[in-house]
Structures are given as C-alpha cells and as structure tokens.
Design a protein around this motif. Structure first.
Motif, mmCIF file in Angstrom:
data_model
loop_
_atom_site.group_PDB
_atom_site.id
_atom_site.type_symbol
_atom_site.label_atom_id
_atom_site.label_comp_id
_atom_site.label_asym_id
_atom_site.label_seq_id
_atom_site.Cartn_x
_atom_site.Cartn_y
_atom_site.Cartn_z
ATOM 1 N N ASP A 94 0.811 -1.222 0.000
ATOM 2 C CA ASP A 94 0.000 0.000 0.000
ATOM 3 C C ASP A 94 0.842 1.269 0.000
ATOM 4 O OD1 ASP A 94 -2.324 -1.490 -0.043
ATOM 5 O OD2 ASP A 94 -2.661 -1.345 2.129
ATOM 6 N N ASP A 95 2.038 1.210 0.603
ATOM 7 C CA ASP A 95 2.894 2.400 0.651
ATOM 8 C C ASP A 95 3.805 2.531 -0.575
ATOM 9 O OD1 ASP A 95 4.804 0.455 1.119
ATOM 10 O OD2 ASP A 95 5.304 1.125 3.146
ATOM 11 N N GLY A 96 3.624 1.640 -1.579
ATOM 12 C CA GLY A 96 4.396 1.717 -2.819
ATOM 13 C C GLY A 96 5.653 0.875 -2.825
ATOM 14 N N ARG A 97 6.060 0.366 -1.645
ATOM 15 C CA ARG A 97 7.228 -0.511 -1.611
ATOM 16 C C ARG A 97 6.878 -1.862 -2.239
ATOM 17 N NH1 ARG A 97 8.832 -2.032 3.383
ATOM 18 N NH2 ARG A 97 6.732 -1.641 4.143
ATOM 19 N N VAL A 98 7.911 -2.624 -2.564
ATOM 20 C CA VAL A 98 7.731 -3.910 -3.235
ATOM 21 C C VAL A 98 8.125 -5.039 -2.294
ATOM 22 C CG1 VAL A 98 8.526 -5.324 -5.183
ATOM 23 C CG2 VAL A 98 8.128 -2.876 -5.498
ATOM 24 N N ARG A 99 7.382 -6.123 -2.366
ATOM 25 C CA ARG A 99 7.658 -7.335 -1.584
ATOM 26 C C ARG A 99 7.722 -8.514 -2.549
ATOM 27 N NH1 ARG A 99 3.279 -8.252 2.705
ATOM 28 N NH2 ARG A 99 4.559 -6.807 3.900
ATOM 29 N N PHE A 100 8.672 -9.416 -2.320
ATOM 30 C CA PHE A 100 8.772 -10.653 -3.098
ATOM 31 C C PHE A 100 8.373 -11.829 -2.210
ATOM 32 C CE2 PHE A 100 12.699 -8.606 -5.231
ATOM 33 C CZ PHE A 100 11.911 -7.948 -6.154
ATOM 34 N N HIS A 101 7.502 -12.691 -2.732
ATOM 35 C CA HIS A 101 7.153 -13.961 -2.106
ATOM 36 C C HIS A 101 7.919 -15.019 -2.890
ATOM 37 C CE1 HIS A 101 3.860 -12.221 0.283
ATOM 38 N NE2 HIS A 101 3.740 -11.403 -0.753
ATOM 39 N N GLU A 102 8.883 -15.650 -2.230
ATOM 40 C CA GLU A 102 9.845 -16.483 -2.944
ATOM 41 C C GLU A 102 9.728 -17.958 -2.575
ATOM 42 O OE1 GLU A 102 13.344 -13.260 -3.606
ATOM 43 O OE2 GLU A 102 13.526 -14.505 -1.802
ATOM 44 N N SER A 103 9.928 -18.776 -3.587
ATOM 45 C CA SER A 103 10.034 -20.223 -3.434
ATOM 46 C C SER A 103 11.382 -20.605 -4.036
ATOM 47 C CB SER A 103 8.882 -20.909 -4.160
ATOM 48 O OG SER A 103 9.039 -22.300 -4.098
ATOM 49 N N TRP A 104 12.268 -21.184 -3.231
ATOM 50 C CA TRP A 104 13.624 -21.419 -3.684
ATOM 51 C C TRP A 104 14.054 -22.860 -3.422
ATOM 52 C CZ3 TRP A 104 16.304 -22.943 0.527
ATOM 53 C CH2 TRP A 104 15.916 -22.445 1.772
ATOM 54 N N ALA A 105 15.098 -23.261 -4.132
ATOM 55 C CA ALA A 105 15.675 -24.597 -3.955
ATOM 56 C C ALA A 105 17.179 -24.491 -4.146
ATOM 57 C CB ALA A 105 15.090 -25.581 -4.963
ATOM 58 N N TRP A 106 17.907 -25.016 -3.195
ATOM 59 C CA TRP A 106 19.346 -25.088 -3.359
ATOM 60 C C TRP A 106 19.660 -26.071 -4.482
ATOM 61 C CZ3 TRP A 106 22.080 -21.528 -1.083
ATOM 62 C CH2 TRP A 106 21.707 -21.021 0.155
ATOM 63 N N GLU A 107 20.674 -25.783 -5.274
ATOM 64 C CA GLU A 107 21.205 -26.749 -6.232
ATOM 65 C C GLU A 107 22.454 -27.407 -5.655
ATOM 66 O OE1 GLU A 107 19.912 -25.172 -10.565
ATOM 67 O OE2 GLU A 107 21.565 -24.060 -9.637
ATOM 68 N N SER A 108 23.096 -26.738 -4.705
ATOM 69 C CA SER A 108 24.341 -27.235 -4.121
ATOM 70 C C SER A 108 24.102 -28.133 -2.897
ATOM 71 C CB SER A 108 25.235 -26.056 -3.736
ATOM 72 O OG SER A 108 24.546 -25.173 -2.877
ATOM 73 N N ARG A 109 22.846 -28.271 -2.493
ATOM 74 C CA ARG A 109 22.470 -29.167 -1.396
ATOM 75 C C ARG A 109 20.973 -29.452 -1.510
ATOM 76 N NH1 ARG A 109 24.408 -24.311 1.757
ATOM 77 N NH2 ARG A 109 22.579 -23.276 2.564
ATOM 78 N N PRO A 110 20.428 -30.351 -0.703
ATOM 79 C CA PRO A 110 19.065 -30.831 -0.969
ATOM 80 C C PRO A 110 17.899 -29.970 -0.471
ATOM 81 C CG PRO A 110 20.072 -32.117 0.796
ATOM 82 C CD PRO A 110 21.131 -31.183 0.270
ATOM 83 N N GLU A 111 18.116 -28.917 0.305
ATOM 84 C CA GLU A 111 16.995 -28.209 0.921
ATOM 85 C C GLU A 111 16.244 -27.275 -0.038
ATOM 86 O OE1 GLU A 111 20.175 -27.860 2.230
ATOM 87 O OE2 GLU A 111 20.117 -28.804 4.191
ATOM 88 N N THR A 112 14.976 -27.049 0.302
ATOM 89 C CA THR A 112 14.122 -26.078 -0.385
ATOM 90 C C THR A 112 13.477 -25.197 0.682
ATOM 91 O OG1 THR A 112 12.168 -27.493 -0.316
ATOM 92 C CG2 THR A 112 13.597 -27.697 -2.254
ATOM 93 N N GLY A 113 12.853 -24.098 0.254
ATOM 94 C CA GLY A 113 12.191 -23.254 1.242
ATOM 95 C C GLY A 113 11.417 -22.119 0.612
ATOM 96 N N ASN A 114 10.892 -21.277 1.484
ATOM 97 C CA ASN A 114 10.136 -20.090 1.095
ATOM 98 C C ASN A 114 10.652 -18.910 1.895
ATOM 99 O OD1 ASN A 114 8.010 -21.318 -0.644
ATOM 100 N ND2 ASN A 114 7.651 -22.470 1.230
ATOM 101 N N SER A 115 10.607 -17.743 1.274
ATOM 102 C CA SER A 115 11.067 -16.546 1.963
ATOM 103 C C SER A 115 10.269 -15.340 1.506
ATOM 104 C CB SER A 115 12.567 -16.318 1.723
ATOM 105 O OG SER A 115 12.838 -16.233 0.351
#
Length: 122
Positions: A94-115
């Motif tokens: 609402d204040d004009g700033r930007v937010r990213f909703h991220e879904s990521w996966a490491w390629e160098s190890r097995p974990e995935t996540g959200n940020s």
C-alpha cells in the motif's frame, strides 16, 4: 486528494530498489541483515546481495509480468559457496514498496524453502 494510482505488480520497475530479508525457511541463509540491490533492463533482472550469513552474492534471471525466475550464487560466512534457483511473485504494498514472495531450492544441497524479501523504507 491524489488521483495517482499505485504501481501495479506486473509493471513496477525494480531498478535501483534495495531489499532485505523479512522471513525465511530454517535452511535458508538470507536474513534481516541481508540486503539486495536490484537492477532491471526490460525483462532481465540481477542483484548483488550481502550481509548476515552471506559475504557476497549475486542473482540473475528474467521477469515475466509479476514473476521473477533466477539463479543465485553466494559465498557464505562459513566460506562455502552455495547455488540455487528461485521463483518470486511481486507484490506492491500500500505504501508503494515492493515485496517478493519467494520459493527457492538449493542446487548445491538438498533443501528447499520459502522466503519474503521486502523493499527497505526510504
């Protein structure tokens, strides 16, 4: 009374905006002390980032409307390199700033996540 409308998520420019981590899965290394400086040239996006558990990092990818797809690589404070892929959805607050909703996966190890990464207040 202003008649200006807030920028839309599919058209807002990311060029020159500075972001920091807000939330992350436990297996992620980006935190609230990590800052990102984004650049955009049409559909091409890239950023440099550092802070907290990240000594130096880079990401590069593409943008399609309100979605980002990129690869990232960084050197952690533990002096190990890490690589991964990320898909982000852009939200304009609402204040004009930007937010990213991220879904990521490491390629160098097995974990995935959200940020969530959010533009710093000016």
């Amino acid at each position: 009374m202003s008649t200006e409308t807030a920028p839309q998520a599919d058209t807002v420019s990311l060029d020159g905006r500075v972001f920091c981590g807000v939330e992350n899965s436990a297996t992620g290394e980006v935190g609230q002390s990590t800052t990102f400086t984004y650049h955009q040239d049409h559909e091409v996006v890239w950023a440099e980032y550092s802070g907290g558990a990240v000594v130096r990092g880079y990401l590069v990818g593409t943008r399609n409307a309100d979605k980002l797809n990129f690869r990232y690589v960084h050197l952690g404070a533990n002096k190990e390199t890490s690589t991964g892929v990320c898909e982000s959805v852009i939200e304009v607050l609402d204040d004009g700033r930007v937010r990213f909703h991220e879904s990521w996966a490491w390629e160098s190890r097995p974990e995935t996540g959200n940020s969530i990464v959010e533009e710093l207040k000016q």
